[in-house]
Every structure is written in C-alpha cells, then in structure tokens.
Design a protein around this motif. Structure first.
Motif, PDB file in Angstrom:
ATOM      1  N   ASP A   1     -40.448 -19.356   5.816  1.00 12.46           N
ATOM      2  CA  ASP A   1     -39.442 -19.951   5.708  1.00 12.46           C
ATOM      3  C   ASP A   1     -38.260 -20.824   4.354  1.00 12.46           C
ATOM      4  N   TYR A   2     -39.328 -20.966   2.758  1.00 11.02           N
ATOM      5  CA  TYR A   2     -38.404 -21.403   2.379  1.00 11.02           C
ATOM      6  C   TYR A   2     -37.710 -20.001   1.320  1.00 11.02           C
ATOM      7  N   ILE A   3     -38.367 -19.046   1.333  1.00  9.10           N
ATOM      8  CA  ILE A   3     -37.725 -18.444   0.875  1.00  9.10           C
ATOM      9  C   ILE A   3     -36.649 -16.964   1.637  1.00  9.10           C
ATOM     10  N   LYS A   4     -36.132 -17.559   2.961  1.00  5.18           N
ATOM     11  CA  LYS A   4     -34.730 -17.453   3.557  1.00  5.18           C
ATOM     12  C   LYS A   4     -33.982 -17.883   2.837  1.00  5.18           C
ATOM     13  N   PRO A   5     -34.011 -19.028   2.703  1.00  5.01           N
ATOM     14  CA  PRO A   5     -32.506 -19.801   1.740  1.00  5.01           C
ATOM     15  C   PRO A   5     -32.114 -19.219   0.443  1.00  5.01           C
ATOM     16  N   LEU A   6     -33.628 -18.915   0.239  1.00  4.68           N
ATOM     17  CA  LEU A   6     -33.606 -18.041  -1.358  1.00  4.68           C
ATOM     18  C   LEU A   6     -33.337 -16.635  -1.820  1.00  4.68           C
ATOM     19  N   ALA A   7     -33.429 -15.760  -0.708  1.00  4.93           N
ATOM     20  CA  ALA A   7     -32.935 -15.114  -0.428  1.00  4.93           C
ATOM     21  C   ALA A   7     -31.753 -15.252  -0.075  1.00  4.93           C
ATOM     22  N   ILE A   8     -30.887 -15.533   0.500  1.00  2.00           N
ATOM     23  CA  ILE A   8     -29.626 -15.627   1.355  1.00  2.00           C
ATOM     24  C   ILE A   8     -28.657 -16.293  -0.097  1.00  2.00           C
ATOM     25  N   TYR A   9     -28.823 -17.414  -1.342  1.00  4.07           N
ATOM     26  CA  TYR A   9     -28.973 -17.906  -2.337  1.00  4.07           C
ATOM     27  C   TYR A   9     -28.658 -16.914  -3.795  1.00  4.07           C
ATOM     28  N   ALA A  10     -29.678 -15.160  -3.255  1.00  2.00           N
ATOM     29  CA  ALA A  10     -29.255 -14.435  -4.113  1.00  2.00           C
ATOM     30  C   ALA A  10     -28.374 -13.153  -3.826  1.00  2.00           C
ATOM     31  N   VAL A  11     -28.651 -13.234  -2.754  1.00  2.16           N
ATOM     32  CA  VAL A  11     -27.702 -12.281  -1.939  1.00  2.16           C
ATOM     33  C   VAL A  11     -25.845 -13.151  -1.943  1.00  2.16           C
ATOM     34  N   SER A  12     -25.795 -13.712  -2.073  1.00  4.92           N
ATOM     35  CA  SER A  12     -24.496 -14.129  -1.972  1.00  4.92           C
ATOM     36  C   SER A  12     -24.503 -14.840  -3.289  1.00  4.92           C
TER      37      SER A  12
ATOM     38  N   GLY B   1     -19.604 -10.213  -7.799  1.00  2.00           N
ATOM     39  CA  GLY B   1     -18.942  -8.471  -7.808  1.00  2.00           C
ATOM     40  C   GLY B   1     -17.960  -8.680  -7.690  1.00  2.00           C
ATOM     41  N   LEU B   2     -17.543  -9.266  -6.506  1.00  2.00           N
ATOM     42  CA  LEU B   2     -16.193  -9.917  -5.448  1.00  2.00           C
ATOM     43  C   LEU B   2     -15.070 -10.394  -7.077  1.00  2.00           C
ATOM     44  N   THR B   3     -16.173 -10.927  -7.655  1.00  2.29           N
ATOM     45  CA  THR B   3     -14.943 -12.116  -8.633  1.00  2.29           C
ATOM     46  C   THR B   3     -15.176 -10.782  -9.780  1.00  2.29           C
ATOM     47  N   LEU B   4     -14.879 -10.006 -10.542  1.00  2.00           N
ATOM     48  CA  LEU B   4     -15.072  -8.689 -11.077  1.00  2.00           C
ATOM     49  C   LEU B   4     -14.085  -7.622 -10.565  1.00  2.00           C
ATOM     50  N   TYR B   5     -14.399  -7.907  -9.274  1.00  2.97           N
ATOM     51  CA  TYR B   5     -13.775  -6.668  -8.848  1.00  2.97           C
ATOM     52  C   TYR B   5     -11.891  -7.193  -8.183  1.00  2.97           C
ATOM     53  N   SER B   6     -11.718  -8.658  -8.422  1.00  4.79           N
ATOM     54  CA  SER B   6     -10.818  -8.964  -8.527  1.00  4.79           C
ATOM     55  C   SER B   6      -9.707  -9.132  -9.305  1.00  4.79           C
ATOM     56  N   MET B   7     -10.222  -9.905 -10.522  1.00  5.97           N
ATOM     57  CA  MET B   7     -10.144 -10.702 -11.484  1.00  5.97           C
ATOM     58  C   MET B   7      -9.691  -8.685 -12.272  1.00  5.97           C
ATOM     59  N   LYS B   8     -10.046  -7.414 -11.859  1.00  7.05           N
ATOM     60  CA  LYS B   8      -9.769  -6.191 -12.472  1.00  7.05           C
ATOM     61  C   LYS B   8      -8.404  -5.590 -11.521  1.00  7.05           C
ATOM     62  N   ILE B   9      -8.081  -5.849 -10.422  1.00  3.43           N
ATOM     63  CA  ILE B   9      -7.293  -5.614  -9.964  1.00  3.43           C
ATOM     64  C   ILE B   9      -5.890  -6.316 -10.135  1.00  3.43           C
ATOM     65  N   ASP B  10      -6.104  -7.333 -10.456  1.00  2.00           N
ATOM     66  CA  ASP B  10      -4.943  -8.353 -11.221  1.00  2.00           C
ATOM     67  C   ASP B  10      -4.285  -7.413 -12.222  1.00  2.00           C
ATOM     68  N   ILE B  11      -5.467  -7.351 -13.281  1.00  2.00           N
ATOM     69  CA  ILE B  11      -5.497  -6.831 -14.669  1.00  2.00           C
ATOM     70  C   ILE B  11      -4.668  -5.228 -14.617  1.00  2.00           C
ATOM     71  N   ILE B  12      -5.059  -4.205 -13.242  1.00  2.00           N
ATOM     72  CA  ILE B  12      -3.871  -3.276 -13.353  1.00  2.00           C
ATOM     73  C   ILE B  12      -2.810  -3.327 -12.810  1.00  2.00           C
ATOM     74  N   ARG B  13      -2.647  -3.612 -11.591  1.00  2.00           N
ATOM     75  CA  ARG B  13      -1.560  -4.265 -11.429  1.00  2.00           C
ATOM     76  C   ARG B  13      -1.167  -6.294 -11.692  1.00  2.00           C
ATOM     77  N   PRO B  14      -0.374  -6.504 -11.814  1.00  2.00           N
ATOM     78  CA  PRO B  14      -0.138  -8.063 -11.917  1.00  2.00           C
ATOM     79  C   PRO B  14       1.044  -7.855 -11.824  1.00  2.00           C
ATOM     80  N   ARG B  15       1.597  -9.125 -10.374  1.00  2.00           N
ATOM     81  CA  ARG B  15       2.716  -9.683 -10.297  1.00  2.00           C
ATOM     82  C   ARG B  15       3.229 -10.647 -10.289  1.00  2.00           C
TER      83      ARG B  15
END
Length: 229
Positions: free
Chosen positions: A142-153, A159-173
């Motif tokens: 019951d206590y591992i579940k929220p910690l696992a969700i925390y790790a996944v999130s 990953g999404l932060t790095l991906y978002s920065m990458k696409i703006d570096i490639i093609r800034p508007r």
C-alpha cells in the motif's frame, strides 16, 4: 533600487530564467499555477473514485487514476520547456556570444523546468501517502504503490522535458509581441502536449485496467512494465 551582487554563473542564469517566467502573467499561470493545482486535483479525483467505487473497484483503479492525472498535469507544466529557445526572442544571439557554454545554458533551463515538476510531484505523492488514499489492508504494498507512481512520473517528466527542449532547439519559432511574450501558438508546445497526453493515456489506462483484471499481481506487472517503458 537593488545592489549589484556577484553570483555564480549557474545561479545567475537560473535567476534570469525564473524572473523571465514570473514577470509574465501568462507564463506564470501556465507554469506555476498549474503546478500548484496538481496536488489538489489528484487528491479530490482519488476521493471521488474511492467514494463511488463499487466492489472495491475504486481502490483498484486509484493507482492508475493517480498516474493519469499526474501525467496530464506534468504534460501541461513541462510543455513550457518546448518554448525554451523560442522565448529568448531577440536575445537568442546573446546565447551564442556570452562567455558561457551552451551545455551550461541548457542545463540551467532543464533544471528550471524540471524543478517545478519535481516539487509538484513530490507534494502530490506526500499528500497521497499521508491521506492514506492507497491503503487497503495495511500491507507494505500500500505504501510502495505511491512511491512506484512517483518514480514513473519523475522518469517520464525527465524524458518529456528533454524531448520538449530538443524539438525547440531543432526548430525554434521566434514569433513574439512587443513585450517579449509569445503572441501565437507555438507548434513545438502543441507537439509536446500531444506526445505527453498520448503517454499519459496509455500509462494511465494501463494502470487502471491491469489491477482491475489481474488484482495485485497485475499491479506489480504494471509498475514493472511502466518503469521499463
């Protein structure tokens, strides 16, 4: 009137990024207000799911529902990083001539964008643990579940932060108004939101279906699969 203070390079650039966001009402709402809203939304959505759940269905879907809502809010918060270069506007060329390496400048931007997401996720999981929304039988799981969700999130946020920065570096508007703010929709931000929402739906629905179909075993399998993903 303030006194001039000599600060470390990293701290100076971080302060600049923070002020750039905080001085704009639009940027502040998108970045800080939504981050503050995430713990509240997750808490009350979980309460609703538990209260209307029949035959323990509510308790079974709470982990997946929590993950879904957290990832959706993370997507909106992190999508701000998809305009990290674009928002430099007329100052873009300063980033090339200033005596600071590009890696350091990008590292500052990453820390700025990920830090708010990290704090929002940490506060959300802390509220879930202390409110015992995932406690069913008092077992360690019951206590591992929220910690696992925390790790996944957190992993997905990185990953999404790095991906978002990458696409703006490639093609800034560079399409800004007189006050230096973005005046039209940024395709990179839209792209980041679409990718983030797809990931949130896949992970969230998987997190709700597997425990419902396979019970605790499905919950363990879900976390292993999501962490590997």
């Amino acid at each position: 009137v303030t006194k001039n203070k000599v600060l470390p390079i990293f701290r100076t650039l971080f302060r600049k990024e923070f002020i750039q966001v905080f001085r704009s009402v639009n940027y502040s709402f998108q970045y800080f207000v939504l981050a503050c809203s995430m713990p509240v939304m997750v808490f009350f959505c979980n309460r609703i799911a538990i209260s209307i759940g029949l035959n323990d269905i509510g308790n079974k879907i709470v982990p997946g529902l929590t993950l879904l809502i957290m990832l959706i809010f993370n997507t909106v918060i992190i999508s701000f990083s998809a305009s990290s270069i674009t928002r430099e506007g007329a100052n873009f060329y300063h980033t090339k001539v200033m005596p600071v390496s590009i890696k350091t400048q990008l590292a500052v931007k990453f820390v700025m964008y990920f830090l708010v997401s990290f704090i929002a996720n940490t506060v959300t999981i802390a509220i879930i643990i202390f409110s015992k929304q995932m406690v069913v039988d008092g077992s360690g799981m019951d206590y591992i579940k929220p910690l696992a969700i925390y790790a996944v999130s957190l992993l997905l946020s990185v990953g999404l932060t790095l991906y978002s920065m990458k696409i703006d570096i490639i093609r800034p508007r560079f399409n800004l108004g007189g006050d230096g703010e973005l005046v039209s929709n940024n395709i990179n931000t839209t792209h980041s939101v679409i990718v983030g929402l797809i990931i949130a739906l896949v992970f969230g629905v998987t997190g709700m279906l597997m425990p419902y179909v396979f019970g605790d075993l499905g919950l363990r399998i879900m976390f292993y699969v999501l962490l590997c993903g």
